[in-house]
Design a protein around this motif. Structure first.
Motif, PDB file in Angstrom:
ATOM      1  N   SER A  47       0.851  -1.189   0.000  1.00 46.33           N
ATOM      2  CA  SER A  47       0.000   0.000   0.000  1.00 46.33           C
ATOM      3  C   SER A  47       0.884   1.236   0.000  1.00 46.33           C
ATOM      4  O   SER A  47       1.773   1.390   0.845  1.00 46.33           O
ATOM      5  N   THR A  48       0.664   2.137  -0.957  1.00 47.97           N
ATOM      6  CA  THR A  48       1.449   3.367  -1.075  1.00 47.97           C
ATOM      7  C   THR A  48       0.508   4.539  -1.312  1.00 47.97           C
ATOM      8  O   THR A  48      -0.701   4.367  -1.519  1.00 47.97           O
ATOM      9  N   ASN A  49       1.056   5.745  -1.323  1.00 49.43           N
ATOM     10  CA  ASN A  49       0.243   6.920  -1.649  1.00 49.43           C
ATOM     11  C   ASN A  49      -0.387   6.791  -3.027  1.00 49.43           C
ATOM     12  O   ASN A  49      -1.482   7.292  -3.272  1.00 49.43           O
ATOM     13  N   ARG A 107      -3.425   4.208  -2.821  1.00 41.79           N
ATOM     14  CA  ARG A 107      -4.539   4.797  -2.063  1.00 41.79           C
ATOM     15  C   ARG A 107      -5.185   5.944  -2.831  1.00 41.79           C
ATOM     16  O   ARG A 107      -6.414   6.096  -2.829  1.00 41.79           O
ATOM     17  N   THR A 108      -4.399   6.757  -3.484  1.00 46.75           N
ATOM     18  CA  THR A 108      -4.943   7.903  -4.212  1.00 46.75           C
ATOM     19  C   THR A 108      -5.724   7.484  -5.446  1.00 46.75           C
ATOM     20  O   THR A 108      -6.770   8.072  -5.768  1.00 46.75           O
ATOM     21  N   ALA A 157      -0.397  13.338  -9.527  1.00 49.28           N
ATOM     22  CA  ALA A 157       0.819  12.546  -9.360  1.00 49.28           C
ATOM     23  C   ALA A 157       1.754  12.863 -10.506  1.00 49.28           C
ATOM     24  O   ALA A 157       1.336  13.363 -11.559  1.00 49.28           O
ATOM     25  N   LYS A 175       5.482  16.857  -3.210  1.00 48.13           N
ATOM     26  CA  LYS A 175       4.675  16.284  -2.135  1.00 48.13           C
ATOM     27  C   LYS A 175       3.619  15.315  -2.646  1.00 48.13           C
ATOM     28  O   LYS A 175       3.096  14.508  -1.871  1.00 48.13           O
ATOM     29  N   PRO A 225       2.060  12.093  -4.998  1.00 43.48           N
ATOM     30  CA  PRO A 225       2.625  10.768  -5.302  1.00 43.48           C
ATOM     31  C   PRO A 225       3.577  10.809  -6.490  1.00 43.48           C
ATOM     32  O   PRO A 225       3.344  11.503  -7.482  1.00 43.48           O
ATOM     33  N   ASP A 241       6.376   6.004  -5.096  1.00 47.50           N
ATOM     34  CA  ASP A 241       5.168   5.333  -4.610  1.00 47.50           C
ATOM     35  C   ASP A 241       4.704   4.224  -5.546  1.00 47.50           C
ATOM     36  O   ASP A 241       3.661   3.612  -5.306  1.00 47.50           O
TER      37      ASP A 241
END
Length: 325
Positions: A3-5, A8-9, A139, A170, A172, A194
């Motif tokens: 699970s990474t940014n 999840r995004t 991203a 900042k 992903p 990510d």
């Protein structure tokens, strides 16, 4: 699972993206990637018209219920490209993730945002990543010098470029260029990314719409068999090394060579024919140094499962075992 940014995004299972490769990123490959839990992108400009893109999106939806996106590359063209019409189709079709590349997509960001579309912008430098973040993309993917296609003109490899970008933005960050297995995924995560994008590796899968001889060539070739063409025109392009690309490089070294002198050799129609004919020596076609890490031609599901599983083992076993009390 990892699970990474990014996962999840964007609401996907695995931190792996299949890049929007022209001529290759079509429904059969993209649907297979989506069904594996990774994120696939159709290449909009592979489709001759916006109506064709709509049909390809619908064809993909018949093969998967999982999320997928559309790649839209903004580049100068001899014939004007109806970008607004392609975007109309993307919005009307309910696509919620778009990968942009090439020129700055700022002129289209309001339309994407109003439609609830998340945007990943592909960059080849930290300064471009910062600009993409500033205009509101969700991203950034950062292309190291190892990548297929256009690596930019700075020649910064991923081992430096990825952590520099991670230190600077900042939102992903997706690492691109040279990734083909679990070791690359774990390395990218360690460098601050990510997730990863793979193009060349996905080309050598059973579902990729390329001639079997092209896939076999990727298995046979090593990391040295790529070539940089169009360097003298500040439009560097990493391609598979063959007799034709060596001819292009030779012409570029000659004093007075202009783009029209090489244009017939690098024509897109000629490159496209490679994928259907299997004659890998008779066209200019994109490939990355990652071809040196291609050893087989699995299904997409086998490839993604292997990468994610092996990455988990690397993190839990090999890396953990290096720690001392």
């Amino acid at each position: 699972m990892l699970s990474t940014n990014f996962t999840r995004t964007f609401g996907v299972m695995h931190p792996i993206i299949q890049g929007g490769m022209q001529w290759i990123a079509r429904a059969e490959l993209v649907a297979a990637v989506a069904n594996s839990g990774a994120l696939g992108f159709l290449s909009a400009l592979t489709q001759p018209s916006p109506d064709d893109l709509h049909a390809e999106i619908e064809r993909c939806r018949q093969m998967t219920t999982q999320p997928f996106g559309v790649n839209l590359t903004f580049l100068p063209a001899i014939r004007p490209i109806p970008y607004d019409e392609y975007i109309d189709v993307i919005i009307r079709s309910g696509i919620k993730i778009v990968e942009t590349a090439g020129n700055n997509p700022v002129a289209y960001m309001d339309r994407f945002k109003t439609a609830g579309i998340k945007v990943i912008h592909k960059c080849t430098s930290v300064r471009h990543a910062l600009k993409a973040e500033q205009i509101g993309v969700d991203a950034v993917s950062i292309d190291g010098f190892e990548c297929a296609g256009h690596p930019g003109e700075d020649d910064i490899p991923g081992l430096v470029l990825i952590p520099r970008a991670a230190d600077s933005i900042k939102i992903p960050l997706i690492a691109s260029g040279g990734f083909a297995d679990a070791r690359g995924l774990v390395a990218a995560l360690a460098l601050g990314a990510d997730g990863i994008i793979m193009g060349t590796r996905f080309m050598a899968t059973q579902e990729a719409p390329a001639h079997p001889d092209i896939k076999r060539r990727l298995v046979e070739a090593d990391e040295r068999q790529t070539e940089l063409v169009l360097r003298s025109f500040n439009n560097t392009w990493r391609v598979h090394k063959n007799a034709l690309t060596e001819q292009v490089v030779s012409l570029e070294k000659q004093t007075g060579t202009q783009f029209p002198d090489v244009a017939p050799l690098v024509a897109g129609t000629r490159g496209r024919a490679v994928y259907s004919s299997g004659d890998w020596d008779n066209g200019v076609w994109s490939v990355g140094m990652a071809q040196g890490l291609v050893y087989d031609i699995p299904t997409v599901e086998q490839l993604v499962s292997r990468i994610v599983g092996d990455a988990g083992d690397l993190i839990a076993n090999r890396l953990a075992s290096l720690r001392t009390a």
